[in-house]
Design an enzyme around this catalytic site. Structure first.
Site, PDB file in Angstrom:
ATOM      1  CG  MET A   1      86.344  82.194  76.367  1.00 42.78           C
ATOM      2  SD  MET A   1      87.449  81.600  77.658  1.00 42.78           S
ATOM      3  CE  MET A   1      88.286  80.382  77.396  1.00 42.78           C
ATOM      4  CB  CYS A   2      84.231  83.235  72.094  1.00 46.09           C
ATOM      5  SG  CYS A   2      82.687  82.503  71.409  1.00 46.09           S
TER       6      CYS A   2
END
Lengths: 311, 185
Positions: A1-2
Protein backbone atom coordinates in the site's frame (compact mmCIF):
# COMPACT_ATOMS: atom_id res chain seq x y z
CA UNK A 1 0.00 0.00 0.00
CA UNK A 2 1.41 3.33 -1.08
CA UNK A 3 -0.18 6.68 -1.67
CA UNK A 4 0.16 8.50 -5.00
CA UNK A 5 -1.04 11.91 -6.08
CA UNK A 6 -0.86 14.33 -9.00
CA UNK A 7 -1.98 17.86 -9.79
CA UNK A 8 -2.07 20.03 -12.89
CA UNK A 9 -2.69 23.77 -12.92
CA UNK A 10 -3.58 24.62 -16.49
CA UNK A 11 -2.40 28.02 -17.57
CA UNK A 12 -2.09 29.25 -14.01
CA UNK A 13 1.12 28.17 -12.28
CA UNK A 14 0.94 28.31 -8.50
CA UNK A 15 2.47 27.02 -5.32
CA UNK A 16 2.41 23.33 -6.23
CA UNK A 17 5.08 22.56 -3.63
CA UNK A 18 2.75 23.51 -0.80
CA UNK A 19 -0.28 21.87 -2.45
CA UNK A 20 1.50 18.58 -3.03
CA UNK A 21 2.86 18.62 0.53
CA UNK A 22 -0.64 18.91 1.98
CA UNK A 23 -1.94 16.21 -0.37
CA UNK A 24 0.81 13.81 0.69
CA UNK A 25 0.42 14.74 4.36
CA UNK A 26 -3.11 13.35 4.27
CA UNK A 27 -1.88 10.15 2.58
CA UNK A 28 0.69 9.47 5.31
CA UNK A 29 -1.33 6.55 6.67
CA UNK A 30 -0.82 4.77 3.34
CA UNK A 31 2.93 4.69 3.85
CA UNK A 32 5.28 6.52 6.21
CA UNK A 33 8.63 5.09 5.01
CA UNK A 34 9.65 7.71 2.50
CA UNK A 35 8.12 10.59 0.59
CA UNK A 36 8.89 11.83 -2.87
CA UNK A 37 7.94 14.79 -5.02
CA UNK A 38 8.37 15.43 -8.71
CA UNK A 39 7.58 19.11 -9.20
CA UNK A 40 7.66 20.90 -12.54
CA UNK A 41 8.85 24.46 -12.22
CA UNK A 42 8.90 27.12 -14.84
CA UNK A 43 11.76 26.23 -17.16
CA UNK A 44 14.42 28.77 -18.06
CA UNK A 45 15.83 28.81 -21.55
CA UNK A 46 18.86 26.62 -22.30
CA UNK A 47 19.18 25.55 -18.71
CA UNK A 48 18.96 22.18 -17.00
CA UNK A 49 18.23 21.49 -13.36
CA UNK A 50 20.01 18.46 -11.96
CA UNK A 51 19.15 16.93 -8.58
CA UNK A 52 21.53 14.27 -7.35
CA UNK A 53 22.75 12.57 -4.21
CA UNK A 54 26.18 11.16 -3.40
CA UNK A 55 25.25 9.09 -0.31
CA UNK A 56 22.30 7.45 1.40
CA UNK A 57 20.80 9.01 4.51
CA UNK A 58 21.79 6.03 6.66
CA UNK A 59 25.43 6.31 5.51
CA UNK A 60 25.62 9.70 7.18
CA UNK A 61 24.85 8.12 10.55
CA UNK A 62 27.30 5.27 10.44
CA UNK A 63 29.70 5.66 7.52
CA UNK A 64 33.34 6.06 8.51
CA UNK A 65 34.80 9.32 7.29
CA UNK A 66 31.63 9.87 5.30
CA UNK A 67 31.72 13.65 5.30
CA UNK A 68 35.16 13.65 3.70
CA UNK A 69 34.01 11.09 1.16
CA UNK A 70 31.00 13.21 0.29
CA UNK A 71 33.27 16.18 -0.33
CA UNK A 72 35.49 14.05 -2.56
CA UNK A 73 32.57 12.64 -4.48
CA UNK A 74 31.09 16.07 -5.02
CA UNK A 75 34.44 17.40 -6.20
CA UNK A 76 34.62 14.48 -8.64
CA UNK A 77 31.14 15.31 -9.93
CA UNK A 78 32.21 18.91 -10.50
CA UNK A 79 35.42 17.96 -12.24
CA UNK A 80 33.69 15.40 -14.48
CA UNK A 81 31.06 17.98 -15.42
CA UNK A 82 33.84 20.40 -16.40
CA UNK A 83 35.56 17.67 -18.34
CA UNK A 84 32.41 17.21 -20.45
CA UNK A 85 32.16 20.91 -21.07
CA UNK A 86 29.16 21.48 -18.81
CA UNK A 87 28.81 24.97 -17.46
CA UNK A 88 27.66 24.95 -13.81
CA UNK A 89 25.49 28.00 -13.23
CA UNK A 90 24.62 27.44 -9.58
CA UNK A 91 25.10 24.93 -6.78
CA UNK A 92 22.78 24.44 -3.83
CA UNK A 93 23.05 22.06 -0.91
CA UNK A 94 19.59 20.72 -0.09
CA UNK A 95 21.00 18.36 2.55
CA UNK A 96 24.47 17.06 3.46
CA UNK A 97 24.27 14.49 0.72
CA UNK A 98 21.80 15.83 -1.88
CA UNK A 99 22.46 18.74 -4.20
CA UNK A 100 20.71 20.88 -6.77
CA UNK A 101 22.74 22.21 -9.70
CA UNK A 102 21.67 24.33 -12.61
CA UNK A 103 23.64 23.61 -15.75
CA UNK A 104 24.12 24.67 -19.33
CA UNK A 105 24.97 21.85 -21.70
CA UNK A 106 24.22 20.96 -25.31
CA UNK A 107 25.80 17.50 -25.51
CA UNK A 108 24.51 13.96 -25.01
CA UNK A 109 22.52 13.72 -21.75
CA UNK A 110 22.84 9.96 -21.47
CA UNK A 111 26.61 10.14 -21.65
CA UNK A 112 26.73 12.85 -19.03
CA UNK A 113 24.36 10.95 -16.69
CA UNK A 114 26.38 7.75 -17.05
CA UNK A 115 29.63 9.55 -16.33
CA UNK A 116 28.26 11.10 -13.13
CA UNK A 117 26.61 7.92 -11.89
CA UNK A 118 29.87 6.07 -12.40
CA UNK A 119 31.05 7.80 -9.21
CA UNK A 120 30.54 5.76 -5.99
CA UNK A 121 26.98 6.08 -4.65
CA UNK A 122 26.22 8.99 -6.94
CA UNK A 123 22.69 8.89 -8.32
CA UNK A 124 20.97 11.48 -10.44
CA UNK A 125 17.45 11.88 -9.13
CA UNK A 126 16.35 14.03 -12.01
CA UNK A 127 17.69 15.98 -14.91
CA UNK A 128 15.44 18.25 -16.87
CA UNK A 129 14.41 21.72 -17.84
CA UNK A 130 11.44 21.95 -15.50
CA UNK A 131 11.50 18.74 -13.47
CA UNK A 132 12.90 18.65 -9.96
CA UNK A 133 12.71 15.35 -8.20
CA UNK A 134 13.00 15.27 -4.44
CA UNK A 135 12.83 12.13 -2.35
CA UNK A 136 14.00 11.17 1.10
CA UNK A 137 13.08 9.17 4.18
CA UNK A 138 10.35 10.55 6.41
CA UNK A 139 6.85 11.90 5.96
CA UNK A 140 5.70 14.73 3.71
CA UNK A 141 6.34 17.48 6.25
CA UNK A 142 9.86 16.32 7.02
CA UNK A 143 10.93 16.01 3.39
CA UNK A 144 9.18 19.16 2.28
CA UNK A 145 10.79 21.20 5.01
CA UNK A 146 14.23 19.67 4.53
CA UNK A 147 14.23 20.51 0.83
CA UNK A 148 12.38 23.83 1.16
CA UNK A 149 9.40 22.84 -0.97
CA UNK A 150 6.88 24.98 0.87
CA UNK A 151 7.23 27.68 -1.71
CA UNK A 152 7.75 26.12 -5.11
CA UNK A 153 5.90 27.61 -8.04
CA UNK A 154 5.12 25.44 -11.01
CA UNK A 155 2.58 23.99 -13.39
CA UNK A 156 2.21 20.37 -12.32
CA UNK A 157 3.49 17.83 -9.83
CA UNK A 158 3.27 14.21 -8.78
CA UNK A 159 4.00 12.74 -5.36
CA UNK A 160 4.31 9.52 -3.44
CA UNK A 161 4.22 8.22 0.12
CA UNK A 162 5.78 4.81 0.40
CA UNK A 163 5.08 1.68 2.35
CA UNK A 164 7.95 -0.56 1.32
CA UNK A 165 6.79 -4.05 0.39
CA UNK A 166 9.26 -5.24 -2.24
CA UNK A 167 12.56 -3.56 -1.43
CA UNK A 168 14.58 -1.63 1.15
CA UNK A 169 13.72 1.62 2.87
CA UNK A 170 16.32 3.98 1.40
CA UNK A 171 16.48 6.87 -1.01
CA UNK A 172 17.36 4.79 -4.03
CA UNK A 173 14.18 2.71 -3.57
CA UNK A 174 11.98 5.75 -2.95
CA UNK A 175 9.65 7.13 -5.59
CA UNK A 176 9.25 9.02 -7.90
CA UNK A 177 11.56 7.57 -10.50
CA UNK A 178 13.14 9.53 -13.26
CA UNK A 179 12.83 7.85 -16.68
CA UNK A 180 16.59 7.96 -17.31
CA UNK A 181 17.88 9.52 -19.53
CA UNK A 182 14.81 11.36 -20.81
CA UNK A 183 14.61 14.82 -19.39
CA UNK A 184 11.47 15.79 -17.52
CA UNK A 185 9.84 12.33 -17.26
CA UNK A 186 8.94 10.92 -13.82
CA UNK A 187 6.81 8.09 -12.46
CA UNK A 188 5.08 7.18 -9.19
CA UNK A 189 3.47 3.82 -8.58
CA UNK A 190 1.22 2.03 -6.11
CA UNK A 191 1.19 -1.74 -6.43
CA UNK A 192 3.27 -4.81 -7.11
CA UNK A 193 4.68 -6.01 -10.42
CA UNK A 194 4.90 -9.77 -10.64
CA UNK A 195 6.92 -10.08 -13.85
CA UNK A 196 9.61 -7.66 -12.65
CA UNK A 197 12.63 -9.93 -13.20
CA UNK A 198 11.52 -11.01 -16.65
CA UNK A 199 11.26 -7.39 -17.75
CA UNK A 200 14.33 -6.28 -15.86
CA UNK A 201 16.43 -8.87 -17.70
CA UNK A 202 14.96 -7.81 -21.04
CA UNK A 203 15.63 -4.16 -20.29
CA UNK A 204 19.18 -4.79 -19.11
CA UNK A 205 19.86 -6.62 -22.37
CA UNK A 206 18.74 -3.46 -24.16
CA UNK A 207 21.22 -1.41 -22.18
CA UNK A 208 19.01 0.31 -19.59
CA UNK A 209 20.33 0.98 -16.12
CA UNK A 210 18.66 0.03 -12.83
CA UNK A 211 19.69 1.77 -9.63
CA UNK A 212 17.52 -0.16 -7.15
CA UNK A 213 15.59 -3.38 -6.63
CA UNK A 214 12.31 -1.55 -6.43
CA UNK A 215 9.73 -2.90 -8.89
CA UNK A 216 8.43 0.59 -9.55
CA UNK A 217 11.68 1.59 -11.19
CA UNK A 218 10.79 -0.87 -13.93
CA UNK A 219 7.82 1.28 -14.98
CA UNK A 220 10.10 4.29 -15.48
CA UNK A 221 12.61 2.20 -17.44
CA UNK A 222 9.83 0.54 -19.44
CA UNK A 223 8.38 3.90 -20.48
CA UNK A 224 11.85 5.24 -21.27
CA UNK A 225 12.42 2.24 -23.53
CA UNK A 226 9.13 2.91 -25.33
CA UNK A 227 10.02 6.57 -25.80
CA UNK A 228 13.40 5.50 -27.11
CA UNK A 229 11.45 3.75 -29.87
CA UNK A 230 9.39 6.89 -30.54
CA UNK A 231 6.20 5.50 -29.06
CA UNK A 232 3.92 8.19 -27.59
CA UNK A 233 3.13 8.37 -23.89
CA UNK A 234 -0.50 7.29 -24.12
CA UNK A 235 0.29 4.38 -26.41
CA UNK A 236 3.16 3.25 -24.19
CA UNK A 237 0.91 3.35 -21.13
CA UNK A 238 -1.80 1.35 -22.91
CA UNK A 239 0.81 -1.25 -23.89
CA UNK A 240 1.96 -1.48 -20.28
CA UNK A 241 -1.47 -2.76 -19.21
CA UNK A 242 -0.91 -5.89 -21.29
CA UNK A 243 2.80 -6.29 -20.87
CA UNK A 244 3.29 -5.58 -17.17
CA UNK A 245 1.76 -8.11 -14.81
CA UNK A 246 0.46 -7.61 -11.30
CA UNK A 247 -1.70 -5.05 -9.57
CA UNK A 248 -0.76 -1.44 -10.11
CA UNK A 249 -1.94 2.11 -10.52
CA UNK A 250 0.69 4.58 -11.65
CA UNK A 251 1.01 8.21 -12.56
CA UNK A 252 3.48 9.62 -15.10
CA UNK A 253 4.43 13.23 -15.70
CA UNK A 254 6.35 14.78 -18.59
CA UNK A 255 7.14 18.40 -19.34
CA UNK A 256 3.69 18.98 -20.86
CA UNK A 257 1.56 15.96 -19.94
CA UNK A 258 0.32 14.01 -16.94
CA UNK A 259 -1.17 10.54 -17.23
CA UNK A 260 -2.49 7.68 -15.13
CA UNK A 261 -2.95 3.97 -15.81
CA UNK A 262 -4.84 1.37 -13.80
CA UNK A 263 -4.36 -2.37 -14.25
CA UNK A 264 -7.13 -4.67 -15.48
CA UNK A 265 -7.91 -5.97 -12.00
CA UNK A 266 -8.37 -2.43 -10.67
CA UNK A 267 -7.10 -3.46 -7.25
CA UNK A 268 -5.26 -0.22 -6.49
CA UNK A 269 -7.35 2.86 -5.92
CA UNK A 270 -7.44 6.21 -7.70
CA UNK A 271 -9.81 9.13 -7.41
CA UNK A 272 -9.90 11.95 -9.95
CA UNK A 273 -11.14 15.52 -9.88
CA UNK A 274 -11.27 17.23 -13.25
CA UNK A 275 -12.14 20.80 -14.18
CA UNK A 276 -11.10 23.03 -17.07
CA UNK A 277 -8.11 24.56 -15.35
CA UNK A 278 -7.32 22.18 -12.48
CA UNK A 279 -6.91 18.43 -12.34
CA UNK A 280 -6.12 16.52 -9.18
CA UNK A 281 -5.77 12.80 -8.70
CA UNK A 282 -4.88 10.75 -5.64
CA UNK A 283 -5.19 7.34 -4.02
CA UNK A 284 -7.80 8.71 -1.66
CA UNK A 285 -10.35 11.46 -1.86
CA UNK A 286 -9.27 12.96 1.50
CA UNK A 287 -6.08 13.99 -0.23
CA UNK A 288 -7.83 15.91 -3.02
CA UNK A 289 -10.15 17.62 -0.56
CA UNK A 290 -7.17 19.04 1.29
CA UNK A 291 -6.62 21.57 -1.48
CA UNK A 292 -10.25 22.60 -2.01
CA UNK A 293 -12.45 24.54 0.38
CA UNK A 294 -15.60 24.12 -1.68
CA UNK A 295 -17.47 20.94 -2.55
CA UNK A 296 -16.19 19.07 -5.61
CA UNK A 297 -17.26 16.17 -7.80
CA UNK A 298 -14.87 13.26 -8.14
CA UNK A 299 -14.90 9.87 -9.83
CA UNK A 300 -13.00 6.58 -9.98
CA UNK A 301 -11.35 5.44 -13.22
CA UNK A 302 -12.24 1.92 -14.36
CA UNK A 303 -10.11 -1.18 -14.74
CA UNK A 304 -7.65 -1.09 -17.63
CA UNK A 305 -8.10 2.65 -18.00
CA UNK A 306 -5.45 5.05 -19.27
CA UNK A 307 -5.94 8.81 -19.12
CA UNK A 308 -3.56 11.48 -20.28
CA UNK A 309 -4.05 15.20 -19.70
CA UNK A 310 -2.19 17.88 -21.58
CA UNK A 311 -1.14 21.02 -19.88
CA UNK B 1 -39.94 -47.29 14.83
CA UNK B 2 -38.87 -45.80 11.52
CA UNK B 3 -35.75 -43.69 11.15
CA UNK B 4 -37.82 -40.54 10.54
CA UNK B 5 -39.74 -40.96 13.79
CA UNK B 6 -36.50 -41.48 15.64
CA UNK B 7 -35.15 -38.19 14.37
CA UNK B 8 -38.30 -36.41 15.57
CA UNK B 9 -37.92 -38.03 18.94
CA UNK B 10 -34.32 -36.90 19.12
CA UNK B 11 -35.52 -33.31 18.60
CA UNK B 12 -33.81 -32.76 15.25
CA UNK B 13 -36.81 -30.99 13.69
CA UNK B 14 -37.42 -28.32 16.29
CA UNK B 15 -35.03 -25.79 14.79
CA UNK B 16 -36.71 -22.68 13.41
CA UNK B 17 -35.07 -20.87 10.55
CA UNK B 18 -35.29 -17.13 11.02
CA UNK B 19 -33.82 -14.05 9.50
CA UNK B 20 -35.26 -10.67 8.69
CA UNK B 21 -33.66 -9.75 5.46
CA UNK B 22 -32.01 -12.41 3.46
CA UNK B 23 -34.61 -14.85 2.27
CA UNK B 24 -38.20 -15.83 2.77
CA UNK B 25 -38.27 -16.91 6.41
CA UNK B 26 -40.40 -13.90 7.15
CA UNK B 27 -43.50 -14.20 9.23
CA UNK B 28 -45.56 -11.09 10.00
CA UNK B 29 -46.78 -12.51 13.22
CA UNK B 30 -43.37 -12.88 14.76
CA UNK B 31 -42.55 -10.09 17.12
CA UNK B 32 -38.86 -10.51 16.46
CA UNK B 33 -39.21 -9.34 12.89
CA UNK B 34 -40.23 -5.89 14.03
CA UNK B 35 -37.82 -5.29 16.86
CA UNK B 36 -34.08 -4.90 16.76
CA UNK B 37 -32.56 -7.85 18.57
CA UNK B 38 -29.22 -6.18 19.26
CA UNK B 39 -28.63 -3.55 21.89
CA UNK B 40 -30.54 -1.06 19.81
CA UNK B 41 -31.50 2.39 21.02
CA UNK B 42 -35.09 3.59 21.28
CA UNK B 43 -35.13 6.55 18.93
CA UNK B 44 -37.76 9.04 17.82
CA UNK B 45 -37.55 9.91 14.12
CA UNK B 46 -39.07 13.31 14.77
CA UNK B 47 -36.20 14.24 17.07
CA UNK B 48 -33.40 15.72 15.00
CA UNK B 49 -29.74 16.05 15.93
CA UNK B 50 -26.97 17.53 13.81
CA UNK B 51 -23.26 18.25 14.09
CA UNK B 52 -20.31 19.51 12.05
CA UNK B 53 -17.66 16.85 11.35
CA UNK B 54 -15.13 19.28 9.88
CA UNK B 55 -12.54 18.99 12.67
CA UNK B 56 -13.48 15.56 14.03
CA UNK B 57 -11.58 12.30 13.58
CA UNK B 58 -13.28 9.17 12.23
CA UNK B 59 -13.87 7.57 15.62
CA UNK B 60 -15.11 10.84 17.09
CA UNK B 61 -17.72 11.10 14.32
CA UNK B 62 -18.90 7.53 14.85
CA UNK B 63 -19.09 7.99 18.62
CA UNK B 64 -20.99 11.23 18.14
CA UNK B 65 -23.60 9.45 16.00
CA UNK B 66 -23.88 6.82 18.69
CA UNK B 67 -24.27 9.30 21.52
CA UNK B 68 -27.00 11.15 19.60
CA UNK B 69 -28.85 7.85 19.17
CA UNK B 70 -28.49 7.25 22.89
CA UNK B 71 -30.16 10.60 23.47
CA UNK B 72 -33.06 9.34 21.35
CA UNK B 73 -32.40 11.21 18.11
CA UNK B 74 -33.96 9.32 15.21
CA UNK B 75 -32.81 11.79 12.55
CA UNK B 76 -29.12 12.71 12.49
CA UNK B 77 -27.49 15.15 10.07
CA UNK B 78 -23.71 15.08 9.65
CA UNK B 79 -22.20 18.17 8.02
CA UNK B 80 -18.82 18.31 6.26
CA UNK B 81 -17.71 14.67 6.45
CA UNK B 82 -14.99 15.70 3.95
CA UNK B 83 -14.31 12.22 2.57
CA UNK B 84 -13.01 10.77 5.81
CA UNK B 85 -12.80 6.98 5.92
CA UNK B 86 -14.98 4.46 7.80
CA UNK B 87 -17.75 6.85 8.77
CA UNK B 88 -21.25 5.65 9.73
CA UNK B 89 -20.22 2.04 10.24
CA UNK B 90 -21.88 -0.58 12.42
CA UNK B 91 -25.22 1.16 12.87
CA UNK B 92 -27.67 -1.56 13.98
CA UNK B 93 -30.62 0.70 14.57
CA UNK B 94 -33.56 2.33 12.90
CA UNK B 95 -32.35 5.80 12.08
CA UNK B 96 -32.56 8.48 9.42
CA UNK B 97 -29.00 9.56 8.70
CA UNK B 98 -28.08 12.38 6.31
CA UNK B 99 -24.52 13.13 5.25
CA UNK B 100 -24.07 16.58 3.73
CA UNK B 101 -20.91 15.91 1.75
CA UNK B 102 -18.78 12.97 0.66
CA UNK B 103 -17.52 9.87 2.42
CA UNK B 104 -14.14 8.18 1.97
CA UNK B 105 -13.38 4.47 1.96
CA UNK B 106 -15.42 1.80 3.76
CA UNK B 107 -18.30 4.17 4.56
CA UNK B 108 -21.50 2.83 6.16
CA UNK B 109 -20.20 -0.75 6.37
CA UNK B 110 -21.86 -3.40 8.56
CA UNK B 111 -25.15 -1.56 8.84
CA UNK B 112 -28.48 -3.12 9.74
CA UNK B 113 -31.53 -0.95 9.54
CA UNK B 114 -30.79 2.75 8.97
CA UNK B 115 -32.09 4.89 6.10
CA UNK B 116 -29.09 6.85 4.86
CA UNK B 117 -28.84 9.71 2.40
CA UNK B 118 -25.52 11.05 1.12
CA UNK B 119 -25.46 14.28 -0.85
CA UNK B 120 -21.90 13.75 -2.15
CA UNK B 121 -19.82 10.86 -3.33
CA UNK B 122 -18.53 7.72 -1.60
CA UNK B 123 -15.16 5.98 -1.89
CA UNK B 124 -14.51 2.31 -2.35
CA UNK B 125 -16.11 -0.57 -0.42
CA UNK B 126 -19.15 1.44 0.55
CA UNK B 127 -21.90 -0.44 2.43
CA UNK B 128 -19.81 -3.55 2.83
CA UNK B 129 -21.76 -6.41 4.45
CA UNK B 130 -24.96 -4.38 4.73
CA UNK B 131 -27.81 -6.42 6.22
CA UNK B 132 -30.84 -4.16 5.93
CA UNK B 133 -31.92 -0.57 5.40
CA UNK B 134 -31.80 1.85 2.49
CA UNK B 135 -29.03 4.08 1.17
CA UNK B 136 -29.29 6.77 -1.50
CA UNK B 137 -26.10 8.35 -2.88
CA UNK B 138 -26.49 11.44 -5.04
CA UNK B 139 -23.12 11.30 -6.83
CA UNK B 140 -20.54 8.65 -7.79
CA UNK B 141 -19.35 5.62 -5.87
CA UNK B 142 -15.92 3.94 -5.87
CA UNK B 143 -14.89 0.34 -6.49
CA UNK B 144 -16.39 -2.69 -4.69
CA UNK B 145 -19.59 -0.80 -4.04
CA UNK B 146 -21.91 -2.91 -1.88
CA UNK B 147 -19.42 -5.72 -1.42
CA UNK B 148 -20.91 -8.78 0.30
CA UNK B 149 -24.26 -7.19 1.02
CA UNK B 150 -26.95 -9.51 2.32
CA UNK B 151 -30.01 -7.32 2.26
CA UNK B 152 -31.39 -3.83 1.93
CA UNK B 153 -31.45 -1.38 -0.96
CA UNK B 154 -28.37 0.46 -2.14
CA UNK B 155 -28.95 3.24 -4.68
CA UNK B 156 -26.19 5.21 -6.42
CA UNK B 157 -27.46 7.94 -8.73
CA UNK B 158 -24.04 8.45 -10.35
CA UNK B 159 -21.37 6.08 -11.67
CA UNK B 160 -19.97 3.13 -9.76
CA UNK B 161 -16.43 1.70 -9.92
CA UNK B 162 -15.16 -1.81 -10.56
CA UNK B 163 -16.40 -4.96 -8.84
CA UNK B 164 -19.74 -3.57 -7.77
CA UNK B 165 -21.67 -6.08 -5.66
CA UNK B 166 -18.78 -8.51 -5.39
CA UNK B 167 -19.70 -11.44 -3.15
CA UNK B 168 -23.27 -10.14 -2.90
CA UNK B 169 -25.65 -12.62 -1.26
CA UNK B 170 -28.89 -10.67 -1.23
CA UNK B 171 -30.39 -7.21 -1.33
CA UNK B 172 -30.59 -4.82 -4.27
CA UNK B 173 -28.09 -2.44 -5.87
CA UNK B 174 -29.46 0.18 -8.24
CA UNK B 175 -27.07 2.29 -10.31
CA UNK B 176 -28.13 5.41 -12.20
CA UNK B 177 -24.88 6.08 -14.06
CA UNK B 178 -22.16 4.07 -15.77
CA UNK B 179 -20.67 0.90 -14.37
CA UNK B 180 -17.56 -1.18 -14.88
CA UNK B 181 -17.13 -3.23 -18.00
CA UNK B 182 -17.73 -6.69 -16.59
CA UNK B 183 -21.30 -5.76 -15.70
CA UNK B 184 -21.95 -4.90 -19.35
CA UNK B 185 -21.20 -8.36 -20.61
Amino acid sequence: MCGIAGIIRRGDPGNIGEEMTSMLRSLKHRGPDSTGFAVYGLPEKDQYVMRFKVAEQEDIGKGFDIHEQIKDRRATVNSRLKELGVEILSEEEATDYAFRYTLRYDGDLRRMADYIEDIDDAEIMSLGEGLELIKDLGDADVVSEQYGLGNFNGSHAIGHTRMATESDVDIRSAHPYWAYPFNDVSVVHNGQLTNYWKWRRTMEHRGHRFMSHCDSELIAVYLADKMDNNIGLEEAMTDSLDELDGVFTYVVATSDKLGMAKDVMAAKPMVIYESDDFIALASEEVSIRKIFDHDIDTFDPYEGEVRVWEL
Amino acid sequence: MGTVDKSFEAGLHTEQLRGRTQQTFFSATEEENFTYPYNAFEVDRAKKGEFDAQDLETSEINLKIRSLMEEGCGHIVVKNPRAKHSIGVGILNRLTLDFEGSLGYFGCGLIDGPNIHISGRVGWSFGENMMAGTVVIEKNAGSTFGAAIRGGDLVCKGDVGSRTGIDMKGGTIIVGGRQARFLDS
